[in-house]
Write an enzyme that holds these catalytic residues in place. Structure first.
Site, PDB file in Angstrom:
ATOM      1  N   ASP A 303       9.780   9.890  -5.783  1.00  0.00           N
ATOM      2  CA  ASP A 303       8.540  10.348  -6.385  1.00  0.00           C
ATOM      3  C   ASP A 303       8.188   9.365  -7.508  1.00  0.00           C
ATOM      4  O   ASP A 303       8.982   8.463  -7.845  1.00  0.00           O
ATOM      5  CB  ASP A 303       8.663  11.791  -6.903  1.00  0.00           C
ATOM      6  CG  ASP A 303       7.286  12.464  -6.986  1.00  0.00           C
ATOM      7  OD1 ASP A 303       6.266  11.741  -7.023  1.00  0.00           O
ATOM      8  OD2 ASP A 303       7.225  13.703  -7.025  1.00  0.00           O
TER       9      ASP A 303
HETATM   10  C1  BGC Z   1       3.865  13.891  -7.478  1.00  0.00           C
HETATM   11  C2  BGC Z   1       3.853  13.623  -5.988  1.00  0.00           C
HETATM   12  C3  BGC Z   1       2.743  12.674  -5.654  1.00  0.00           C
HETATM   13  C4  BGC Z   1       2.925  11.407  -6.457  1.00  0.00           C
HETATM   14  C5  BGC Z   1       1.866  10.359  -6.191  1.00  0.00           C
HETATM   15  C6  BGC Z   1       3.867  12.612  -8.283  1.00  0.00           C
HETATM   16  O1  BGC Z   1       3.716  12.852  -9.637  1.00  0.00           O
HETATM   17  O2  BGC Z   1       5.002  14.672  -7.799  1.00  0.00           O
HETATM   18  O3  BGC Z   1       3.727  14.825  -5.280  1.00  0.00           O
HETATM   19  O4  BGC Z   1       2.742  12.406  -4.281  1.00  0.00           O
HETATM   20  O5  BGC Z   1       2.866  11.726  -7.838  1.00  0.00           O
HETATM   21  O6  BGC Z   1       0.645  10.739  -6.674  1.00  0.00           O
END
Ligand code: BGC
Length: 764
Positions: A303
């Site tokens: 993530d």
């Molecule tokens: C979130 C993810 C997301 C990623 C990209 C993160 O902060 O937890 O779910 O896909 O950002 O935007």
């Protein structure tokens, strides 16, 4: 045109790809790589690229950056432009628009040594430009075909805009309404959650077959966030998930595994830790479980800055150590943190990470690029005309409208105040901060959906009742967080001139989603004040509740006559809600998360354990029972619950035999379902089971099947469910999944608290 812009280097690689390919050139065994698609030719093509790559280029493929935005679209940040020019980026996200993506792809393909195309990612969660109801709402439709279709449409729009990869579906089980990310998933149940995960993966990827990824209308999907991100303690985002392997395997992991079985190409590691190990560093989870047990052969991305966060988590002494932990755990791509590209080459030289491990990660990533056809034509997704034709088409709008109507849950409907038909001759007062709002309707994670284009409820109702006998009067009454005596007085005056009030109340859209946690999940005080004032008029009040989570609606349940839970419905909000209010669509949605009586009951979910001192729900005594002194242990509205403008009965529940064996056996359950009301409608018939005795404690109820069926007024149908011994298997004391002998019960029910049709049977 496309051919002209392919660079000399790119052609060189392409020729090489076409000519190399004898099985002996495949190095797959050495890297323990098994192709995701299982196709030998792809393996050979991947290997042919891999062997041209320097270590640095390989690590570049494992690196993802986020593009920045300017008013006019994506811009390249100076931070990552040098990496892009050297061919050291595998993927970019948030680079939207055909033109912006083409600019970046041209650099990767034409200006770098090997010309390896970039994979473009985006959070396409519940629509790209046509925004569908938030995923939690859509799940309430229990309509898997529809959820597959809305994911398909999101993929068509996004892929037409040059996107190849979505970070969806989010399949985290959610039992805590304080947590803002409940809006992104399918609620509290592992069985339903698994079915929804499967439908969404197939929708995004264009089919179950991995070769569907090659279609110009599909996106690579991501099962996220592995694992148990939804179990964050006290609902606080990113918080520790403290749970046993038993609960992890029986409750939280099934939807991720269902996504894998449906062919999902990627997984995203969660931010949280389990058992003291943050997911990004969890070798057991990312390699033992995901790869070795489940046989996943796609790639795993962290993530956002997940690798760097291993330092504050306290398991890595610095970012270099963090990168080593992540890669050695089984992570293939680093999202935005740049720790791989900065440190991994050194770690390989020092022997802390093997080049074999790097090769394996790169193979996983390159394979997806091949499956998407990016090596065959890196510009194949980039066509402005196609983007125009595939955006917000009439068909997409119609599907969105139907999705809204089928996601709205009717929670209460005293004296059948709804529907208010066009012939009713009523005057309706329309009030509340969300009545004439369009900005909030898309909810969070709304892709590139234009918030100004979402149809306000006021507009939907105005168009619905135009030219009919119904009259509408509008007065806002309050904003989301504030009101004045004058505003309230104006709304009350409008109500006095009306027969009925419809009040659209709820949350601001960014009160749910990431890092959006609330400890008070009631409607804000000014809105309750307005509702109270409306109530004093004595006119029936219909509350349309818009929120990204189950709210505490206890006060409203006592004081409002009718409640429609409309969530955040997206682009077609006003039209879909108007269809329900006017009775052109009979509500068919059922809750997928329990609604608490107050925040103190959270986490609350139907598939809880019995405990050694279960409370007797028929006996108010709370002495030394697992209960509360000041409230019931039951939810305000249970999982699976939702009303219709008609009524249903389930009778004559039968099973074909009273016992089944623990292996390779099944029972068939039948039930008669009757529409006992005066209008046609749909019911979600739900099958629950309980195992009374086992090697480990089992939930008091578990959903094992459901069917959504339509019945004409007065019509009866027989439904049939097959339950196999495998369906009843679980991880017992030895942590192996199997069915165990024991006494069982089953219910064919209208919701999780409906015990009216109970049958005993035996697992032998
Ligand atoms: C979130 C993810 C997301 C990623 C990209 C993160 O902060 O937890 O779910 O896909 O950002 O935007």
């Amino acid at each position: 045109m496309k051919k002209d812009i392919i660079s000399v280097t790119y052609i060189a690689v392409a020729i090489l790809l076409a000519s190399c390919g004898s099985p002996s050139s495949s190095n797959s065994k050495a890297g323990k790589w098994q192709s995701f698609s299982g196709e030998k030719r792809i393996e050979q093509r991947v290997d042919s690229v891999l062997k041209l790559m320097t270590l640095e280029e390989k690590i570049g493929q494992m690196t993802q950056f986020s593009a920045n935005w300017s008013i006019t679209g994506p811009v390249m940040s100076d931070d990552f432009q040098p990496y892009l020019e050297k061919g050291l980026i595998g993927s970019i996200f948030n680079a939207t628009s055909v033109e912006g993506i083409r600019r970046m792809q041209q650099i990767a393909v034409e200006k770098t040594r090997l010309g390896i195309p970039i994979l473009f990612g985006q959070d396409v969660i519940h629509g790209y430009k046509t925004i569908f109801p938030i995923p939690l709402a859509e799940a309430c439709s229990w309509d898997l075909e529809m959820m597959q279709r809305t994911a398909e449409i999101a993929a068509i729009e996004a892929a037409s805009d040059g996107i190849n990869w979505t970070f969806a579906p989010m399949v985290d089980i959610a039992r805590d309404a304080r947590w803002g990310r409940v809006m992104e998933g399918a609620g509290e149940d592992p069985y339903l959650g698994s079915k929804v995960a499967e439908a969404r993966v197939i929708g995004f990827q264009g089919g179950r077959d991995v070769n569907s990824l090659n279609k110009l209308t599909s996106l690579l999907a991501t099962g996220k966030h592995l694992a148990a991100y939804g179990a964050a303690e006290s609902g606080r985002d990113y918080n520790t998930a403290e749970l046993s392997e038993h609960t992890l395997r029986n409750v939280y992991l099934p939807p991720y595994q269902a996504a894998k079985e449906a062919g999902v190409g990627t997984f995203m590691a969660a931010f949280n830790e389990i058992n003291g190990v943050p997911a990004t560093a969890d070798r057991w989870l990312m390699t033992e479980v995901l790869r070795n047990e489940w046989g996943f052969n796609g790639f795993v991305v962290t993530d956002y800055t997940g690798t760097n966060e291993l330092v504050p988590h306290g398991v890595a002494k610095d970012e270099k150590h963090a990168a080593e932990l992540a890669v050695n755990a089984g992570i293939d791509m680093d999202m935005t943190g740049a720790s791989f590209i900065k440190y991994l080459a050194e770690s390989v030289e020092e022997g802390k990470v093997s080049e074999k491990r790097i090769d394996l990660a790169v193979r996983h990533i390159l394979e997806m690029k091949f499956l998407l056809g990016l090596f065959d034509d890196p510009y194949r997704y980039l066509d402005e005309e196609r983007a125009r034709q595939n955006t917000m088409t009439p068909e997409f709008m119609e599907t969105a409208r139907k999705a809204v109507a089928s996601s709205v849950v009717l929670l209460k409907n005293e004296n059948q105040i709804l529907p208010i038909t066009q012939e009713s001759g009523k005057t309706i007062a329309l009030v509340g901060p969300l009545m004439n709002d369009s900005i909030n309707l898309n909810g969070e994670w709304a892709g590139l959906g234009d918030r100004n284009k979402s149809v306000p409820i006021l507009k939907g109702l105005t168009e619905k009742y135009a030219g009919s006998t119904v009259k509408l009067i509008y007065a806002e009454g309050s904003s989301i967080t504030g009101t004045t005596p004058a505003k309230i007085a104006e709304a009350v005056a409008a109500v006095r001139r009306s027969d009925i009030v419809i009040a659209a109340m709820g949350e601001d859209f960014n009160w749910s989603g990431e890092a959006a946690v609330r400890t008070d999940i009631r409607l804000p005080e000014p809105q309750r004040e307005l509702l109270n004032a409306l109530k004093t008029t004595g006119k029936p009040v219909v509350l349309v509740s818009l929120s990204g989570r189950p709210l505490d609606l206890s006060w409203e349940d006592k004081n409002m006559n009718t409640i429609l839970q409309a969530w955040f419905p997206g682009t077609q909000a006003g039209h879909g809600i108007a269809d329900v209010i006017a009775g052109d669509y009979n509500p068919s949605a059922r809750l997928v998360m329990s609604f608490p009586r107050n925040v103190g009951q959270i986490p609350i979910y139907y598939n809880q354990k019995n405990t050694g001192r279960p409370a007797d729900l028929n006996n108010e005594s709370v002495d030394y029972k697992s209960s509360y002194l000041d409230t019931s242990i039951t939810p305000l509205y249970p999982f699976g619950y939702g009303l219709s403008y008609t009524t249903f009965e389930i009778n004559h529940v039968n099973i074909d035999k009273k016992a089944l064996k623990t292996k390779n056996d099944k029972i068939t359950v039948t039930a008669d379902v009757c529409n006992t009301g005066a209008v046609d409608g749909e019911i979600v018939v739900q099958l629950y089971t309980r195992q009374l005795v086992a090697s480990v404690t089992r939930p008091v109820k578990e959903l094992k099947g459901f069917q959504k069926i339509s019945l004409k007024a007065g019509e009866s149908k027989q439904v049939e469910f097959e339950v196999t011994s495998d369906d009843l298997a679980f991880y017992g004391i030895d942590m192996h999944k199997k069915a165990e002998p024991g006494n069982m019960k089953l219910w064919v029910a209208q919701h999780a608290a409906d015990n009216s049709n109970e049958i005993d049977f035996l697992m032998e």
